[in-house]
Design a protein around this motif. Sequence first.
Motif: not given
Length: 559
Positions: A3, A8, A31-32, A34-37, A68-69, A72
């Motif tokens: 990860a 991105d 973004g990365k 699972g970590k996208e904005r 769950e996000r 973000q």
Amino acid sequence: MSAAKAKDRLIYLPLGGAGEIGMNAYVYGYGKPGKERLIVVDLGVTFPDMDSTPGVDLILPDIAWLRERRAQIEGIFITHAHEDHVGAIGHYWEQLGAPVYARKFTANIARRKLGEHGHPDSVVKVVETWPQIISCGPFSVGYIPISHSIPESAGLVIDTPEGRLLHTGDFKIDLTPVVGDPFDFDLWKDVSKDGVKALICDSTNIFSPAPGRSEKSIGPMVKDLMAESKGMVAATTFASNIARLKTLAQAAHDAGRTVCLLGRSMRRMVEAATETGLLTDFPPTVGPEDAQNIPRENLLLLVTGSQGERRAASAQLSQGSYLGLKLKEGDTFLFSSKVIPGNERGVIRIMNQLSEIGVDVIDDDGGKYHVSGHANRPDLEEMHKIVQPQVLIPMHGEHRHLREHVKVGAANGLTGIVAVNGMMIDLSGNQPTVAEYVDTGRTYLDGSVQIGAMDGIVRERIKMALNGVIIVTLILDENDEPLGDPWVEIAGLAETGTSNASLVEVMEEDLSQFINRADAKTLRDDVRLEKELKTVARKSAQGEIGKKPQVTVIVSRLS
């Protein structure tokens, strides 16, 4: 690849509205993995029916993945004020918590919906149209005016580190829309001239081969109808179609008729359009009490219920009266609307009930009194030519619409992909790829609570509706001995079976015989006892009336 080293990516994820018409909810992220904005485009609803979702009030998209996000999410962008795009905002805003952006009229509707749930007006930010830009994390978003069947609809310019996306929202190419923005060819060409990575495009009317018609084109026919009709005229259309309401009201006014609005949603839309300055010359209206004092031949009722809704004004008028107003023989009822697939039975029921009263019912009549708010195939192809995207992603349509839209694009040299709800598309490279699949579904508003479509509640309700209900009650004393015989209550079942005896009495006799035969071990075991009593009751009902009802067993023990 770990990860930490992952590149991105730019993603598109429909959670509703792709593979169905209604309940629109789309997510864009950068973004990365699972970590996208994230930004959300539209939060809409769809409506239940008595066959598949009895008792349900509204159907909302499943936003578990988004919830769950929550941290973000940068913003929620509403393209226009139709229920299938804004209807869930009040139900879901607290779970998402992000600022809501909308044009003035849409913001007015969104604030009303938030207020109904106790949320503050301040979460809705009113935006101006392009070239104003809203910066949301890695995204820059602008609103492009576009014509549709509700005022201040907009497409979105979404600029990302990977390139520009254009999200059309619902649209048609209409240069004379009566109310709202005409389609601006030059503006759409301008935002497309430097290249568009993906066009995410309305697909509703992909199967309609003729060019779309302007809202203005139906005005003369409606005017003639109002002038030629002898008695009272009632007309129904989508409450949100402000342009159509204006066309109908103006035609009535020109024919010497006074306008009466019936139905809360219709009044609310006219109020919102007036408050925001979109509707400045709507003819004067009267309330239902005053309407009763106006000669019938001088009255137009503009009513809700164009889709056969059971509690709307149209349905109630067809059943006798609404707020003291009645239709009579010789009156005219106009359906200035298209029936959404699935609503045909409700609409036909109302039409027949009106006919039984002696009312002359007029429907769309080959397009004389209604035009669609969505682009037909030639207009969609025109949009393709204007934008010339690298990738075409159809949305707002059933699977057959999305697939056909891709085929139409391919015939004109466009790369396309069918992306349905839950299919996350990676747009980072030169070719769209499926990145992963997300569990999606539906959430039901059932009374005042939200329940999952797979929770089994509605499924049990359908079983009860189809098969009826039996309640068996048995009382046992402290020694596990029956205190009297079991007794039965039924609901939704014939009272007399094939033996010409009372169904309740037959079942009670069969249950009593079982209890008299049951051994001590069975009488001590609640689980086993309930199972056996259910089996006996079902068999008894099957033999008497040919059905296997839902059975509830209540075993009470005295301590």
